[in-house]
Design an enzyme around this catalytic site. Structure first.
Site, PDB file in Angstrom:
ATOM      1  N   GLY A  85       8.877   9.266  -6.643  1.00 10.80           N
ATOM      2  CA  GLY A  85       8.888   9.275  -5.190  1.00 10.80           C
ATOM      3  C   GLY A  85       9.602   8.060  -4.627  1.00 10.80           C
ATOM      4  N   ALA A  86      10.076   8.209  -3.400  1.00  9.33           N
ATOM      5  CA  ALA A  86      10.733   7.097  -2.704  1.00  9.33           C
ATOM      6  C   ALA A  86      10.153   6.987  -1.308  1.00  9.33           C
ATOM      7  CB  ALA A  86      12.246   7.310  -2.655  1.00  9.33           C
ATOM      8  N   GLY A  87       8.819   7.093  -1.241  1.00  6.78           N
ATOM      9  CA  GLY A  87       8.131   6.937   0.030  1.00  6.78           C
ATOM     10  C   GLY A  87       7.863   5.482   0.326  1.00  6.78           C
ATOM     11  N   VAL A 139       5.441   3.305  -0.534  1.00  4.63           N
ATOM     12  CA  VAL A 139       5.054   2.394  -1.613  1.00  4.63           C
ATOM     13  C   VAL A 139       6.080   2.404  -2.744  1.00  4.63           C
ATOM     14  CG1 VAL A 139       3.296   1.858  -3.339  1.00  4.63           C
ATOM     15  CG2 VAL A 139       2.613   2.571  -1.043  1.00  4.63           C
ATOM     16  N   GLY A 140       6.352   3.576  -3.291  1.00  2.00           N
ATOM     17  CA  GLY A 140       7.326   3.658  -4.377  1.00  2.00           C
ATOM     18  C   GLY A 140       8.704   3.206  -3.949  1.00  2.00           C
ATOM     19  N   ASN A 190      -5.417   4.312  -6.021  1.00  2.00           N
ATOM     20  CA  ASN A 190      -6.733   3.698  -5.907  1.00  2.00           C
ATOM     21  C   ASN A 190      -7.784   4.567  -6.587  1.00  2.00           C
ATOM     22  OD1 ASN A 190      -5.877   1.438  -4.300  1.00  2.00           O
ATOM     23  ND2 ASN A 190      -5.684   2.852  -2.575  1.00  2.00           N
ATOM     24  N   LYS A 229     -11.232  -3.508  -6.330  1.00  2.00           N
ATOM     25  CA  LYS A 229     -10.479  -2.973  -5.196  1.00  2.00           C
ATOM     26  C   LYS A 229     -11.109  -1.674  -4.707  1.00  2.00           C
ATOM     27  CE  LYS A 229      -5.912  -1.578  -3.557  1.00  2.00           C
ATOM     28  NZ  LYS A 229      -4.504  -1.237  -3.901  1.00  2.00           N
ATOM     29  N   GLU A 273      -7.875  11.255   1.104  1.00  2.00           N
ATOM     30  CA  GLU A 273      -8.309  11.128  -0.283  1.00  2.00           C
ATOM     31  C   GLU A 273      -9.832  10.989  -0.379  1.00  2.00           C
ATOM     32  OE1 GLU A 273      -4.730   8.931  -2.607  1.00  2.00           O
ATOM     33  OE2 GLU A 273      -5.748   7.668  -1.124  1.00  2.00           O
TER      34      GLU A 273
END
Length: 312
Positions: free
Chosen positions: A7-9, A11-12, A103, A186, A269
């Protein structure tokens, strides 16, 4: 080291873009539409740590063929994990390392079932980022870090090689010898924040302004710590002191990203962050008239999901 970023959203795209700009051999696994966007406008990052426009981004699609990659960085949402696994599985070889930045812990179990357990690393990231209308990656604050390590603990030649590949790319990197403890820490913090802000539909500061707001946040934190301890990862008073500055900050505008997703009528999530925590036990069982706080917050979010499904 050949790196595949799934992915290239927000975060990635952020971490992969920084790595590519630093000269690392990075390829993004994307859908056709995102590949066309990247070809047309490049990968654009707007950040307090420095803007970046990366041209000639290397991309690949699930239907393509390629030699196995050395490292696969996975940063999808939990509800997209199955589709992501199907997409990158053809690019996994016997020596490929898989670094998930999701997470919670359910994704670790899922990846170990699909691939050789020794190929799966533990990992987490700290970043607040989103895609704007122009499909640019907008980094919202100064924090941008990746922590990773061997699930069995300790160090290894592999983890040292990955650490070397990630270092010096314009974000913070730490190789941990106790990554599961850090992942649980976390998870406890995020579950407390998500349960509190989603149940109240309010920021930390607004919750604390309510008569019993602090007690409710303390209750969530206590229950989440109980689950963690039940699973062999106790969170001591040093942890409580560390997170209290955030969870009990008077006037704080902080909310969980899950609340922002709820307010945007997006997918959430709930099962991965709260449902799986409950499933792993450690919280005293209550009768139907005395649901635990975690169960109350989880049911609140499941009702939201039911409404979203009905109105879809």
């Amino acid at each position: 080291m050949r790196i595949l970023v799934v992915g290239a959203g927000a975060v990635g795209g952020y971490f992969g873009g920084r790595l590519a700009a630093a000269g690392r051999d990075v390829t993004f696994l994307v859908r056709a539409q995102r590949a066309e966007e990247l070809k047309r406008t490049g990968l654009v990052i707007r950040s307090p740590r420095g803007d970046l426009t990366l041209r000639d981004v290397k991309t690949i699609q699930a239907s393509d063929t390629a030699e196995p990659f050395d490292l696969i960085v996975l940063s999808c949402k939990a509800y997209s994990l199955d589709d992501a696994v199907k997409a990158f599985a053809p690019f996994v070889g016997p020596s490929t390392a898989i670094l998930p930045l999701l997470n919670g812990m359910a994704h670790i179990d899922a990846l170990k079932e699909k691939f050789d357990a020794s190929q799966v690393l533990g990992g987490q990231c700290v970043i607040a980022a989103t895609l704007n209308r122009e499909r640019e990656i907008v980094h919202l604050n100064d924090l941008h870090s990746i922590t990773f390590g061997e699930l069995a603990g300790g160090s290894s030649d592999r983890s040292r090689a990955i650490d070397e590949a990630l270092q010096g790319a314009g974000f913070d990197v730490a190789a941990s010898e106790s990554i599961l403890q850090q992942m649980w820490a976390k998870w406890v913090f995020l579950a407390t924040l998500a349960a509190s802000t989603c149940l109240f539909r309010a920021s930390v500061g607004d919750i604390l302004a309510a008569p019993d707001g602090r007690r409710v946040i303390e209750g969530f934190l206590s229950e989440c710590r109980a689950v963690s301890a039940h699973n062999g990862y106790p969170m001591g008073e040093d942890f409580v002191a560390r997170v209290s500055g955030t969870l009990f900050a008077e006037g704080s505008p902080m909310t969980a990203s899950m609340l922002r997703d709820v307010e945007n009528r997006s997918r959430i999530e709930a099962d991965h962050i709260l449902g799986d925590l409950i499933r792993r036990g450690g919280v005293e069982q209550h009768n139907d008239a005395q649901l635990s706080l975690l169960r109350l917050a989880y049911n609140h979010l499941k009702a939201y999901e039911a409404r979203q499904a009905r109105e879809a």
